[in-house]
Design a protein around this motif. Structure first.
Motif, mmCIF file in Angstrom:
data_model
loop_
_atom_site.group_PDB
_atom_site.id
_atom_site.type_symbol
_atom_site.label_atom_id
_atom_site.label_comp_id
_atom_site.label_asym_id
_atom_site.label_seq_id
_atom_site.Cartn_x
_atom_site.Cartn_y
_atom_site.Cartn_z
ATOM 1 N N ASP A 139 -14.006 24.041 -33.930
ATOM 2 C CA ASP A 139 -13.097 23.126 -33.227
ATOM 3 C C ASP A 139 -13.780 21.790 -32.971
ATOM 4 O O ASP A 139 -13.178 20.720 -33.131
ATOM 5 C CB ASP A 139 -12.647 23.737 -31.898
ATOM 6 C CG ASP A 139 -11.643 24.878 -32.066
ATOM 7 O OD1 ASP A 139 -11.105 25.021 -33.180
ATOM 8 O OD2 ASP A 139 -11.416 25.629 -31.097
ATOM 9 N N GLU A 140 -15.052 21.852 -32.570
ATOM 10 C CA GLU A 140 -15.805 20.631 -32.292
ATOM 11 C C GLU A 140 -16.000 19.820 -33.580
ATOM 12 O O GLU A 140 -15.839 18.592 -33.588
ATOM 13 C CB GLU A 140 -17.167 20.976 -31.682
ATOM 14 C CG GLU A 140 -18.013 19.784 -31.268
ATOM 15 C CD GLU A 140 -17.437 18.994 -30.103
ATOM 16 O OE1 GLU A 140 -17.769 17.787 -29.990
ATOM 17 O OE2 GLU A 140 -16.653 19.570 -29.313
ATOM 18 N N ILE A 141 -16.339 20.508 -34.667
ATOM 19 C CA ILE A 141 -16.525 19.822 -35.956
ATOM 20 C C ILE A 141 -15.228 19.169 -36.399
ATOM 21 O O ILE A 141 -15.209 18.003 -36.835
ATOM 22 C CB ILE A 141 -17.026 20.819 -37.023
ATOM 23 C CG1 ILE A 141 -18.451 21.276 -36.705
ATOM 24 C CG2 ILE A 141 -16.971 20.191 -38.418
ATOM 25 C CD1 ILE A 141 -18.933 22.451 -37.533
ATOM 26 N N GLN A 142 -14.101 19.894 -36.277
ATOM 27 C CA GLN A 142 -12.808 19.352 -36.684
ATOM 28 C C GLN A 142 -12.435 18.134 -35.856
ATOM 29 O O GLN A 142 -11.955 17.117 -36.390
ATOM 30 C CB GLN A 142 -11.729 20.434 -36.540
ATOM 31 C CG GLN A 142 -10.333 20.011 -36.982
ATOM 32 C CD GLN A 142 -10.262 19.655 -38.460
ATOM 33 O OE1 GLN A 142 -11.004 20.220 -39.263
ATOM 34 N NE2 GLN A 142 -9.400 18.733 -38.824
ATOM 35 N N GLU A 143 -12.685 18.207 -34.564
ATOM 36 C CA GLU A 143 -12.370 17.078 -33.681
ATOM 37 C C GLU A 143 -13.217 15.857 -34.037
ATOM 38 O O GLU A 143 -12.727 14.719 -34.011
ATOM 39 C CB GLU A 143 -12.613 17.490 -32.219
ATOM 40 C CG GLU A 143 -12.087 16.498 -31.210
ATOM 41 C CD GLU A 143 -12.194 17.034 -29.792
ATOM 42 O OE1 GLU A 143 -12.936 16.431 -28.986
ATOM 43 O OE2 GLU A 143 -11.549 18.054 -29.498
ATOM 44 N N ARG A 144 -14.480 16.081 -34.385
ATOM 45 C CA ARG A 144 -15.349 14.962 -34.781
ATOM 46 C C ARG A 144 -14.858 14.330 -36.086
ATOM 47 O O ARG A 144 -14.917 13.113 -36.249
ATOM 48 C CB ARG A 144 -16.784 15.438 -34.979
ATOM 49 C CG ARG A 144 -17.449 16.071 -33.759
ATOM 50 C CD ARG A 144 -18.002 15.059 -32.785
ATOM 51 N NE ARG A 144 -18.706 15.748 -31.727
ATOM 52 C CZ ARG A 144 -20.037 15.931 -31.690
ATOM 53 N NH1 ARG A 144 -20.793 15.437 -32.648
ATOM 54 N NH2 ARG A 144 -20.590 16.591 -30.693
ATOM 55 N N ARG A 145 -14.381 15.166 -37.009
ATOM 56 C CA ARG A 145 -13.898 14.640 -38.282
ATOM 57 C C ARG A 145 -12.632 13.798 -38.075
ATOM 58 O O ARG A 145 -12.443 12.772 -38.744
ATOM 59 C CB ARG A 145 -13.608 15.781 -39.259
ATOM 60 C CG ARG A 145 -14.858 16.512 -39.752
ATOM 61 C CD ARG A 145 -14.596 17.209 -41.081
ATOM 62 N NE ARG A 145 -15.700 18.074 -41.492
ATOM 63 C CZ ARG A 145 -16.818 17.665 -42.058
ATOM 64 N NH1 ARG A 145 -17.021 16.367 -42.266
ATOM 65 N NH2 ARG A 145 -17.747 18.526 -42.425
#
Length: 461
Positions: A216-222
């Motif tokens: 979720d954190e990676i997706q939000e950063r992308r």
């Protein structure tokens, strides 16, 4: 062809000895068979050859592309925790690519950027403990390193996701420190739940929850890129290989777990051991405090890092009971001779760091804690190797040393501590690393006053 000697006991007994008493077992094998011996620890591969002589270590650590290779599949025990795309569990060109992508955020000038995080976190954590009440110093060092890793690696300090992820990761790592869980890794038939006892299932459940939060954190950063962020996750997401390709989400997740495991459990243990030895030996504590006090108030982190005696104390801590007992394994590609034995292709070989650090010919009275060893002479990378060596040398080496020195210096300049009792603490297996065989209980006597050369008196803490 003469092969290394193997204990005559059944393989299951060798595995149990290795799981529950690895250091004593290695020393017994060395006394019986010499510098080179083998153990049957896995049915799927030939007996694992252990070497500890610096000359043999130099061969296995410098021949990664010739006589030996460092395949990730020999680190399969770690795959369940780190993933299949971790720099630890992949090999060859893939391993080189991942390592090159990960190196920049973990070396050089980047270390200075993490100094404030380390100092602020250490101050907050140690300030929570009141005077006169005993506490386990390892709980302190664990909290420091987990908070630091959450901020430096994930860029997360507060918020619902940060708190939940920190709680999950802390529980996952605490569970993996159990010697019984390591026994499950070596005995696959036990990797299941037994009725209401859901040790294996619970770990998988925790890992799935943590994975969801990380993805979720990676997706939000992308979706919301921020060029001003300097945490390691953001830097890894920006990194590109020679073909201009970034890491995939799976690669990012696996490398985050790798950095977490390598940068939390190991450094926390090393700090706890250092605090034990510093306070166990009054002459060590006195000399170190004098060196730290000579810097005055608010010294530059780089100055602290370069302090000779502090460096020697940290080096001796990592020598006497190295957190990592072994190098990563290598596999013989073409026949090679080690310690008088000719090893055929396919033979797995591993360096026994613990045994090397206990060699009387290198370290006279090896069971004694003597920081002066590292002031009197310089050891080669094959005589002293707490972070392994060769192509599989610990990628977080610089970060770990930086954090260890700054955290110890901050604690010692803020508080005067002492051991609750002088009981000897021995090393034992703690998951995949070594740790104290019982809690190191300490107590805060009072806040410290620094007498500097340039300032009359200044209060810290």
């Amino acid at each position: 062809m003469q092969l290394p000697k193997i204990p005559p006991t059944p393989a299951v007994l060798q595995i149990l000895n290795w799981v529950f008493r690895p250091m004593a077992y290695m020393e017994e094998c060395t006394q019986r068979y010499g510098d080179v011996f083998a153990l049957k620890l896995d049915k799927s591969i030939p007996p694992l050859v252990f070497v500890s002589n610096p000359q043999d270590l130099q061969i296995i650590l410098t021949q990664d592309t010739k006589e030996l290779e460092a395949p990730g599949d020999l680190n399969g025990l770690l795959e369940g925790l780190l993933g299949k795309r971790s720099v630890v569990t992949i090999s060859g060109v893939e391993h080189q690519r991942q390592r090159q992508l990960m190196m920049p955020p973990l070396h050089g000038e980047r270390m200075r950027a993490y100094s404030q995080i380390i100092n602020n976190t250490t101050t907050k954590v140690i300030s929570q403990y009141p005077q006169g009440q005993p506490f386990n110093i390892r709980h302190v060092s664990q909290e420091i390193t987990l908070r630091v890793i959450m901020q430096a690696v994930f860029g997360l300090d507060e918020g619902v996701r940060a708190e939940k992820l920190q709680q999950l990761l802390g529980e996952i790592l605490e569970n993996t420190s159990s010697v019984w869980r390591i026994a499950l890794l070596y005995l696959p038939a036990l990797q299941r739940d037994f009725g209401p006892i859901k040790i294996w299932g619970r770990q998988l459940e925790l890992q799935e929850q943590a994975d969801r939060l990380m993805y979720d954190e990676i997706q939000e950063r992308r979706e919301n890129p921020d060029s001003s962020r300097t945490d390691i996750l953001s830097l890894l997401m920006d990194a590109r290989d020679e073909a201009g390709q970034p890491m995939t989400d799976i690669e990012l997740r696996d490398e985050l777990m790798t950095l977490l495991v390598a940068g939390h459990e190991t450094t926390a243990t090393a700090i706890a051991w250092a605090m034990y030895w510093i306070h166990k030996l009054p002459q060590v504590k006195e000399k170190l405090i004098q060196e730290l006090d000579s810097l005055g108030d608010n010294p530059d982190p780089s100055t602290i890092y370069k302090l000779p005696y502090l460096s020697a104390v940290c080096a001796e801590t990592l020598r006497i009971y190295p957190v990592g007992m072994l190098t990563f394994a290598r596999r013989v590609k073409t026949p090679i001779t080690l310690g008088g034995y000719e090893l055929p292709p396919g033979t797995p070989v591993i360096g026994a760091i613990y045994l090397t650090h206990q060699r009387e010919d290198l370290y006279p009275q090896p069971k004694q804690f003597k920081p002066e060893r590292f002031l009197e002479r310089q050891f080669s990378p094959y005589e002293y190797l707490p972070f392994g060596g060769g192509a599989r040398r610990c990628i977080g080496l610089a970060f770990a040393q930086w954090e260890m020195k700054l955290a110890i210096a901050k604690i010692l300049t803020m508080r005067e501590l002492e051991l609750v009792n002088n009981r000897e603490v021995k090393p034992q297996r703690r998951g995949l690393v070594t740790g104290p065989d019982h809690p190191i209980q300490m107590v805060i006597k009072n806040q410290r006053q620094i007498k500097s050369r340039s300032l009359e008196t200044s209060t810290v803490g």
